[in-house]
Design a protein around this motif. Structure first.
Motif, PDB file in Angstrom:
ATOM      1  N   LEU A   1       0.808  -1.224   0.000  1.00 31.47           N
ATOM      2  CA  LEU A   1       0.000   0.000   0.000  1.00 31.47           C
ATOM      3  C   LEU A   1       0.841   1.273   0.000  1.00 31.47           C
ATOM      4  O   LEU A   1       0.576   2.185  -0.797  1.00 31.47           O
ATOM      5  CB  LEU A   1      -0.963  -0.013   1.188  1.00 31.47           C
ATOM      6  N   PRO A   2       1.867   1.392   0.865  1.00 31.71           N
ATOM      7  CA  PRO A   2       2.675   2.624   0.794  1.00 31.71           C
ATOM      8  C   PRO A   2       3.393   2.804  -0.540  1.00 31.71           C
ATOM      9  O   PRO A   2       3.479   3.917  -1.060  1.00 31.71           O
ATOM     10  CB  PRO A   2       3.688   2.435   1.942  1.00 31.71           C
ATOM     11  N   MET A   3       3.890   1.712  -1.125  1.00 31.91           N
ATOM     12  CA  MET A   3       4.666   1.836  -2.354  1.00 31.91           C
ATOM     13  C   MET A   3       3.801   2.185  -3.566  1.00 31.91           C
ATOM     14  O   MET A   3       4.305   2.743  -4.543  1.00 31.91           O
ATOM     15  CB  MET A   3       5.438   0.546  -2.622  1.00 31.91           C
ATOM     16  N   ILE A   4       2.514   1.836  -3.538  1.00 23.82           N
ATOM     17  CA  ILE A   4       1.626   2.172  -4.662  1.00 23.82           C
ATOM     18  C   ILE A   4       0.668   3.295  -4.281  1.00 23.82           C
ATOM     19  O   ILE A   4      -0.305   3.551  -5.001  1.00 23.82           O
ATOM     20  CB  ILE A   4       0.835   0.942  -5.149  1.00 23.82           C
ATOM     21  N   SER A   5       0.925   3.968  -3.165  1.00 19.41           N
ATOM     22  CA  SER A   5       0.000   4.999  -2.687  1.00 19.41           C
ATOM     23  C   SER A   5      -0.144   6.155  -3.677  1.00 19.41           C
ATOM     24  O   SER A   5      -1.202   6.770  -3.777  1.00 19.41           O
ATOM     25  CB  SER A   5       0.452   5.530  -1.327  1.00 19.41           C
ATOM     26  N   GLY A   6       0.922   6.456  -4.439  1.00 24.82           N
ATOM     27  CA  GLY A   6       0.815   7.517  -5.443  1.00 24.82           C
ATOM     28  C   GLY A   6      -0.203   7.176  -6.519  1.00 24.82           C
ATOM     29  O   GLY A   6      -1.007   8.030  -6.918  1.00 24.82           O
ATOM     30  N   THR A   7      -0.165   5.941  -6.991  1.00 20.82           N
ATOM     31  CA  THR A   7      -1.140   5.504  -8.001  1.00 20.82           C
ATOM     32  C   THR A   7      -2.547   5.445  -7.406  1.00 20.82           C
ATOM     33  O   THR A   7      -3.523   5.817  -8.066  1.00 20.82           O
ATOM     34  CB  THR A   7      -0.751   4.123  -8.546  1.00 20.82           C
TER      35      THR A   7
ATOM     36  N   LYS B   1      -1.020  14.483   1.534  1.00 24.11           N
ATOM     37  CA  LYS B   1       0.359  14.709   1.972  1.00 24.11           C
ATOM     38  C   LYS B   1       0.714  13.872   3.188  1.00 24.11           C
ATOM     39  O   LYS B   1       1.889  13.617   3.452  1.00 24.11           O
ATOM     40  CB  LYS B   1       0.564  16.199   2.265  1.00 24.11           C
ATOM     41  N   ARG B   2      -0.306  13.435   3.928  1.00 24.11           N
ATOM     42  CA  ARG B   2      -0.057  12.624   5.115  1.00 24.11           C
ATOM     43  C   ARG B   2       0.019  11.136   4.796  1.00 24.11           C
ATOM     44  O   ARG B   2       0.532  10.360   5.597  1.00 24.11           O
ATOM     45  CB  ARG B   2      -1.155  12.862   6.151  1.00 24.11           C
ATOM     46  N   PHE B   3      -0.516  10.726   3.653  1.00 27.55           N
ATOM     47  CA  PHE B   3      -0.654   9.295   3.386  1.00 27.55           C
ATOM     48  C   PHE B   3       0.097   8.805   2.145  1.00 27.55           C
ATOM     49  O   PHE B   3       0.337   7.618   2.001  1.00 27.55           O
ATOM     50  CB  PHE B   3      -2.142   8.927   3.228  1.00 27.55           C
ATOM     51  N   VAL B   4       0.427   9.699   1.236  1.00 22.36           N
ATOM     52  CA  VAL B   4       1.021   9.287  -0.041  1.00 22.36           C
ATOM     53  C   VAL B   4       2.538   9.318   0.070  1.00 22.36           C
ATOM     54  O   VAL B   4       3.124  10.316   0.514  1.00 22.36           O
ATOM     55  CB  VAL B   4       0.543  10.192  -1.194  1.00 22.36           C
ATOM     56  N   TYR B   5       3.164   8.224  -0.344  1.00 13.28           N
ATOM     57  CA  TYR B   5       4.617   8.114  -0.337  1.00 13.28           C
ATOM     58  C   TYR B   5       5.139   8.316  -1.748  1.00 13.28           C
ATOM     59  O   TYR B   5       4.688   7.651  -2.693  1.00 13.28           O
ATOM     60  CB  TYR B   5       5.053   6.739   0.188  1.00 13.28           C
TER      61      TYR B   5
ATOM     62  N   ILE C   1     -17.702  22.521  -6.621  1.00  8.38           N
ATOM     63  CA  ILE C   1     -17.710  21.368  -5.715  1.00  8.38           C
ATOM     64  C   ILE C   1     -16.534  20.443  -6.016  1.00  8.38           C
ATOM     65  O   ILE C   1     -15.821  19.992  -5.104  1.00  8.38           O
ATOM     66  CB  ILE C   1     -19.048  20.612  -5.831  1.00  8.38           C
ATOM     67  N   ILE C   2     -16.318  20.143  -7.305  1.00  7.70           N
ATOM     68  CA  ILE C   2     -15.210  19.257  -7.684  1.00  7.70           C
ATOM     69  C   ILE C   2     -13.870  19.876  -7.318  1.00  7.70           C
ATOM     70  O   ILE C   2     -12.959  19.184  -6.825  1.00  7.70           O
ATOM     71  CB  ILE C   2     -15.267  18.950  -9.197  1.00  7.70           C
ATOM     72  N   MET C   3     -13.729  21.183  -7.516  1.00 13.28           N
ATOM     73  CA  MET C   3     -12.464  21.844  -7.194  1.00 13.28           C
ATOM     74  C   MET C   3     -12.189  21.785  -5.693  1.00 13.28           C
ATOM     75  O   MET C   3     -11.059  21.490  -5.270  1.00 13.28           O
ATOM     76  CB  MET C   3     -12.495  23.298  -7.666  1.00 13.28           C
ATOM     77  N   VAL C   4     -13.210  22.039  -4.876  1.00 10.72           N
ATOM     78  CA  VAL C   4     -13.024  22.002  -3.426  1.00 10.72           C
ATOM     79  C   VAL C   4     -12.658  20.593  -2.966  1.00 10.72           C
ATOM     80  O   VAL C   4     -11.736  20.395  -2.167  1.00 10.72           O
ATOM     81  CB  VAL C   4     -14.287  22.501  -2.709  1.00 10.72           C
ATOM     82  N   ILE C   5     -13.395  19.585  -3.472  1.00 10.93           N
ATOM     83  CA  ILE C   5     -13.120  18.197  -3.087  1.00 10.93           C
ATOM     84  C   ILE C   5     -11.708  17.800  -3.499  1.00 10.93           C
ATOM     85  O   ILE C   5     -10.978  17.152  -2.735  1.00 10.93           O
ATOM     86  CB  ILE C   5     -14.161  17.249  -3.720  1.00 10.93           C
ATOM     87  N   THR C   6     -11.285  18.187  -4.694  1.00  8.03           N
ATOM     88  CA  THR C   6      -9.945  17.847  -5.164  1.00  8.03           C
ATOM     89  C   THR C   6      -8.868  18.513  -4.317  1.00  8.03           C
ATOM     90  O   THR C   6      -7.855  17.886  -3.967  1.00  8.03           O
ATOM     91  CB  THR C   6      -9.777  18.256  -6.643  1.00  8.03           C
ATOM     92  N   LEU C   7      -9.075  19.781  -3.952  1.00  4.81           N
ATOM     93  CA  LEU C   7      -8.108  20.478  -3.108  1.00  4.81           C
ATOM     94  C   LEU C   7      -8.000  19.816  -1.738  1.00  4.81           C
ATOM     95  O   LEU C   7      -6.895  19.687  -1.186  1.00  4.81           O
ATOM     96  CB  LEU C   7      -8.500  21.952  -2.964  1.00  4.81           C
ATOM     97  N   VAL C   8      -9.132  19.387  -1.187  1.00  6.82           N
ATOM     98  CA  VAL C   8      -9.108  18.692   0.103  1.00  6.82           C
ATOM     99  C   VAL C   8      -8.356  17.370  -0.024  1.00  6.82           C
ATOM    100  O   VAL C   8      -7.547  17.000   0.838  1.00  6.82           O
ATOM    101  CB  VAL C   8     -10.546  18.456   0.614  1.00  6.82           C
ATOM    102  N   GLN C   9      -8.618  16.635  -1.125  1.00  3.14           N
ATOM    103  CA  GLN C   9      -7.925  15.368  -1.338  1.00  3.14           C
ATOM    104  C   GLN C   9      -6.418  15.575  -1.450  1.00  3.14           C
ATOM    105  O   GLN C   9      -5.627  14.794  -0.888  1.00  3.14           O
ATOM    106  CB  GLN C   9      -8.451  14.687  -2.606  1.00  3.14           C
ATOM    107  N   VAL C  10      -6.002  16.605  -2.170  1.00  8.22           N
ATOM    108  CA  VAL C  10      -4.570  16.883  -2.331  1.00  8.22           C
ATOM    109  C   VAL C  10      -3.950  17.248  -0.983  1.00  8.22           C
ATOM    110  O   VAL C  10      -2.844  16.806  -0.647  1.00  8.22           O
ATOM    111  CB  VAL C  10      -4.353  18.010  -3.354  1.00  8.22           C
ATOM    112  N   LYS C  11      -4.674  18.047  -0.197  1.00 13.96           N
ATOM    113  CA  LYS C  11      -4.168  18.457   1.110  1.00 13.96           C
ATOM    114  C   LYS C  11      -4.018  17.256   2.041  1.00 13.96           C
ATOM    115  O   LYS C  11      -2.977  17.092   2.705  1.00 13.96           O
ATOM    116  CB  LYS C  11      -5.130  19.482   1.725  1.00 13.96           C
ATOM    117  N   VAL C  12      -5.034  16.405   2.080  1.00 11.87           N
ATOM    118  CA  VAL C  12      -4.999  15.251   2.972  1.00 11.87           C
ATOM    119  C   VAL C  12      -3.958  14.229   2.504  1.00 11.87           C
ATOM    120  O   VAL C  12      -3.346  13.531   3.323  1.00 11.87           O
ATOM    121  CB  VAL C  12      -6.398  14.600   3.061  1.00 11.87           C
TER     122      VAL C  12
END
Length: 320
Positions: free
Chosen positions: A226-232, A312-316, A299-310
């Motif tokens: 999971l960590p190694m493919i987290s970017g995908t 940073k804590r989980f994607v390797y 709505i899509i822009m806000v959701i995408t920005l939240v996803q990008v922000k979050v």
């Protein structure tokens, strides 16, 4: 900023401007812009231009037959009081919450199976899994009515072999969205290919070291795969979310098109883009439909920005 700091910052800014001007005069820079020019021109004509025009139309009352009448923010105010806007948004969000994780889980499971088979077999199954991706969405909508018919559908016939009474997928409001989610899993091939490529890039020595340390398959999956493919995973999460929020073809064909069930009268399949389409091309409320489009964009822009922000804590990211 203190006076010495301002003095120090001023030469740096001038130096950056000088370097930018020097780089802009280079032949390589102009060659790059020449190669980019088809995309830039296409973006301005087919994307930026229509977006500006749609925003202007969203401030008008326009029926595509007469001249647009400026109404200011009235269309956006109407969005807040239109019950079908709220209903269609709720349907879309619920569908997205079901289909996005479902698609990712099924695709990852299939990719992990393919990752364990031989090279020749993997090529055959990759092609087999990807074929539904090229199936027209309208055909998938028609197929939904054939497979998920509550009386004579193949899905309920199959469940009947095990003594299970299948639900009325196409007429029961509680089962419409789950049925569409199951139908959408038909075309996870593109996501499977992406996950398979990511799995192939996971270093095998990590698994070997973990196995020597006594790590169980679940722990190897959780702490290595999971960590190694987290970017995908993150990339497909964003793409699948955006696609789910713009669901239209299958649901419209099955429930609102010429092949729709005559007995279906619920709004359970009224997704946001379907209601937008109705306002624009059935009722000719072009200004109101444009306002709906900009609401969805926000709505899509806000959701995408939240996803990008979050993320940073989980994607390797390797090397990051």
């Amino acid at each position: 900023m203190t006076a010495p700091a301002k003095v120090a910052a001023e030469p740096d800014r001038k130096e950056r401007i000088r370097r930018w001007r020097k780089g802009f005069r280079r032949r390589e820079t102009w060659a790059a812009y020449a190669f980019l020019s088809p995309w830039i021109i296409g973006f301005l004509i087919f994307m930026a231009g229509p977006m500006v025009a749609s925003f202007v139309l969203s401030l008008t009352d326009y029926d595509a037959l007469g001249s647009p009448n400026l109404v200011g923010w009235a269309n956006y105010e109407q969005l807040l009081s239109d019950p079908k806007v709220a209903k269609s948004l709720a349907n879309t969000v619920v569908y997205s919450l079901m289909v996005v994780p479902g698609t990712m889980i099924v695709a990852l499971a299939l990719a992990m199976v393919l990752n364990r088979v031989g090279t020749r077999s993997a090529g055959f199954f990759r092609t087999l899994f990807y074929l539904p991706e090229v199936t027209p969405k309208v055909a998938v909508g028609v197929l939904f009515l054939m497979l998920f018919n509550g009386q004579v559908g193949l899905i309920n016939e199959f469940l009947g072999l095990f003594g299970i009474q299948g639900p009325a997928w196409s007429t029961d409001p509680d089962w419409v969205k789950p049925g569409l989610v199951l139908m959408n899993l038909w075309s996870v091939g593109g996501t499977v290919v992406l996950y398979l490529a990511a799995l192939k890039n996971v270093p095998l020595d990590l698994y070997e070291a973990a196995e020597l340390d006594g790590a169980s398959p679940w722990r190897r999956f959780r702490h290595i795969t999971l960590p190694m493919i987290s970017g995908t995973l993150f990339f497909t999460f964003i793409v699948q979310t955006i696609a789910a929020l713009q669901t239209f073809d299958e649901a419209y064909t099955a429930f609102y098109g010429s092949t729709a069930s005559a007995t279906y009268s619920s709004d359970a399949a009224l997704f946001y883009l379907i209601y937008l389409f109705q306002q624009a091309f059935q009722f000719l409320h072009m200004g109101y439909a444009s306002a709906m489009a900009w609401l969805l964009f926000g709505i899509i822009m806000v959701i995408t920005l939240v996803q990008v922000k979050v993320s940073k804590r989980f994607v390797y990211y390797e090397g990051g």
